[in-house]
Design a protein around this motif. Sequence first.
Motif, PDB file in Angstrom:
ATOM      1  N   UNK A 122      33.278 -84.075 -29.832  1.00 18.22           N
ATOM      2  CA  UNK A 122      34.691 -83.800 -29.560  1.00 18.22           C
ATOM      3  C   UNK A 122      35.578 -84.506 -30.585  1.00 18.22           C
ATOM      4  N   UNK A 123      35.273 -85.771 -30.856  1.00 17.04           N
ATOM      5  CA  UNK A 123      36.065 -86.545 -31.810  1.00 17.04           C
ATOM      6  C   UNK A 123      35.949 -85.947 -33.216  1.00 17.04           C
ATOM      7  N   UNK A 124      34.744 -85.521 -33.599  1.00 16.41           N
ATOM      8  CA  UNK A 124      34.535 -84.941 -34.928  1.00 16.41           C
ATOM      9  C   UNK A 124      35.301 -83.635 -35.100  1.00 16.41           C
ATOM     10  N   UNK A 125      35.272 -82.782 -34.090  1.00 16.20           N
ATOM     11  CA  UNK A 125      36.033 -81.526 -34.160  1.00 16.20           C
ATOM     12  C   UNK A 125      37.513 -81.834 -34.331  1.00 16.20           C
ATOM     13  N   UNK A 126      38.011 -82.770 -33.540  1.00  9.56           N
ATOM     14  CA  UNK A 126      39.427 -83.133 -33.602  1.00  9.56           C
ATOM     15  C   UNK A 126      39.804 -83.663 -34.984  1.00  9.56           C
ATOM     16  N   UNK A 127      38.946 -84.499 -35.553  1.00  6.89           N
ATOM     17  CA  UNK A 127      39.235 -85.090 -36.864  1.00  6.89           C
ATOM     18  C   UNK A 127      39.169 -84.062 -37.992  1.00  6.89           C
ATOM     19  N   UNK A 128      38.448 -82.972 -37.778  1.00  9.49           N
ATOM     20  CA  UNK A 128      38.393 -81.949 -38.822  1.00  9.49           C
ATOM     21  C   UNK A 128      39.753 -81.285 -39.016  1.00  9.49           C
ATOM     22  N   UNK A 129      40.594 -81.344 -37.986  1.00 11.01           N
ATOM     23  CA  UNK A 129      41.934 -80.766 -38.056  1.00 11.01           C
ATOM     24  C   UNK A 129      43.041 -81.818 -38.208  1.00 11.01           C
ATOM     25  N   UNK A 130      42.794 -83.020 -37.706  1.00  3.51           N
ATOM     26  CA  UNK A 130      43.833 -84.047 -37.697  1.00  3.51           C
ATOM     27  C   UNK A 130      43.162 -85.418 -37.823  1.00  3.51           C
ATOM     28  N   UNK A 131      43.318 -86.059 -38.955  1.00  2.00           N
ATOM     29  CA  UNK A 131      42.651 -87.345 -39.200  1.00  2.00           C
ATOM     30  C   UNK A 131      43.310 -88.503 -38.455  1.00  2.00           C
ATOM     31  N   UNK A 132      44.505 -88.267 -37.894  1.00  2.00           N
ATOM     32  CA  UNK A 132      45.242 -89.347 -37.246  1.00  2.00           C
ATOM     33  C   UNK A 132      45.238 -89.230 -35.723  1.00  2.00           C
ATOM     34  N   UNK A 133      44.151 -88.758 -35.161  1.00  2.00           N
ATOM     35  CA  UNK A 133      44.074 -88.619 -33.710  1.00  2.00           C
ATOM     36  C   UNK A 133      43.998 -89.979 -33.031  1.00  2.00           C
ATOM     37  N   UNK A 134      44.419 -90.008 -31.782  1.00  2.00           N
ATOM     38  CA  UNK A 134      44.276 -91.206 -30.954  1.00  2.00           C
ATOM     39  C   UNK A 134      43.284 -90.861 -29.850  1.00  2.00           C
ATOM     40  N   UNK A 135      42.270 -91.690 -29.689  1.00  2.00           N
ATOM     41  CA  UNK A 135      41.199 -91.401 -28.738  1.00  2.00           C
ATOM     42  C   UNK A 135      41.165 -92.446 -27.638  1.00  2.00           C
TER      43      UNK A 135
END
Length: 308
Positions: free
Chosen positions: A19-32
Motif C-alpha cells: 500500500x505504501x509503495x503504491x502511494x509513493x509511486x504517485x506522491x513521494x510526500x505521503x504521511x503514513x
Amino acid sequence: MSSFFVLQSQYEDLARDEIISISKSYDSKIDVKSEPRLVMISSKVPWHKIANRATFARYSGKIAGTFDDITKIELSIPKPASFVCRTINLSSKNIGSSALERQAGGILSRKWGSKVSLSDPCLTVYLIITDSKKYLGYLDRQVRPKLPVKIIKHPHELDMKLSRCLVNLSQLKEGKILCDPFCGTGTILLEAESMGIQSVGIDFDKIMCKITKKNLAANGFDSKVINSGYEEMLNVKSNAIVTDLPYGISSRASVSPKKLIKDFVSIIPKRKKLVMVYKKGLEVDEISKAKKYEIYRHKSLTRVIAVS
C-alpha cells in the motif's frame, strides 16, 4: 485526503508495504499512520487509485475522523440516497458489531433522512475499531480492478496475486517501464501492463517466450519479449527490474541457483530498483541489505521477496 486500507491477516508486513509503495509511486510526500492490519495514508492520491492496484487490502475508503461516543458521530458528506453501516473489528475485544451497526445506522438515518440498504447501498459507512481508537470511514464508490487473464500456465510459475504485489513494490506508475529478465510465461508482465506500466520480458527459453507472447496477446498487450539471457536487461531501457528467479530443474542453468543469483545481482546498476523472488536458503551478500518478506508455500519451499 486521508484514506484507509484494512489488510488481510496473511503477510501483513508485505501488505502494508505494498500500500505504501503504491502511494509513493504517485506522491513521494505521503504521511503514513499504521495500526495492526490498518494503514492510513494522507496524500493527494485518491484512495480508489491505490485500492485499484492493491493485492492484499480487504477494505478501503476515506477516513472521516474518529469517535468515542457512537451517539455523537458526524459525517460531513452529501446526503446519500441509501447507505449501510459496517463494523470492522481489529481490536482484541468482542464489541457487539451487529448492535453497533444498528445503532449507528439509526442515528445517521435520522440525521440524513436516508434509507438503510443492506443489499445495494450508495454509501458504506465503516466503523473501524482498534485497541487504541475508533475510526469513522466511508466508501462512496466500488472498486473493481481489471485483472488480466492467463490462457497458458506453467506448474511452477508465480501466482498472479503475488506477481501483482511485486509490481507494486517496485513503486512504478503508469507509463514507466518494467523489465523482467526471467519472464517465463509472462505473469509479471501481464500484471504490469494491466496497471498501465509498460513492460519488457526476457527469457533464454524460446518456448517460454512464445507462451508469454500468446498470454500477452490474449489481453491485448504488445510488450516486447526477447529470447536471450538475463544479461540482455542491460540493453533494455527500464525504470525497475522485477523478476522471479528460477531454481531447481526450472532454472535449466549451467550454474547453481545460488551462483545464478549472485551473478544476476552483481550486474544490476546500483540505482536501479530491484524486486526479486528466490528460494529461501539461496541468500547472497549482494542483497544482504534488501528488505525481505518470506512467503511460505509448503514444508520444503519458502519463497523470499527482496526489495532494494
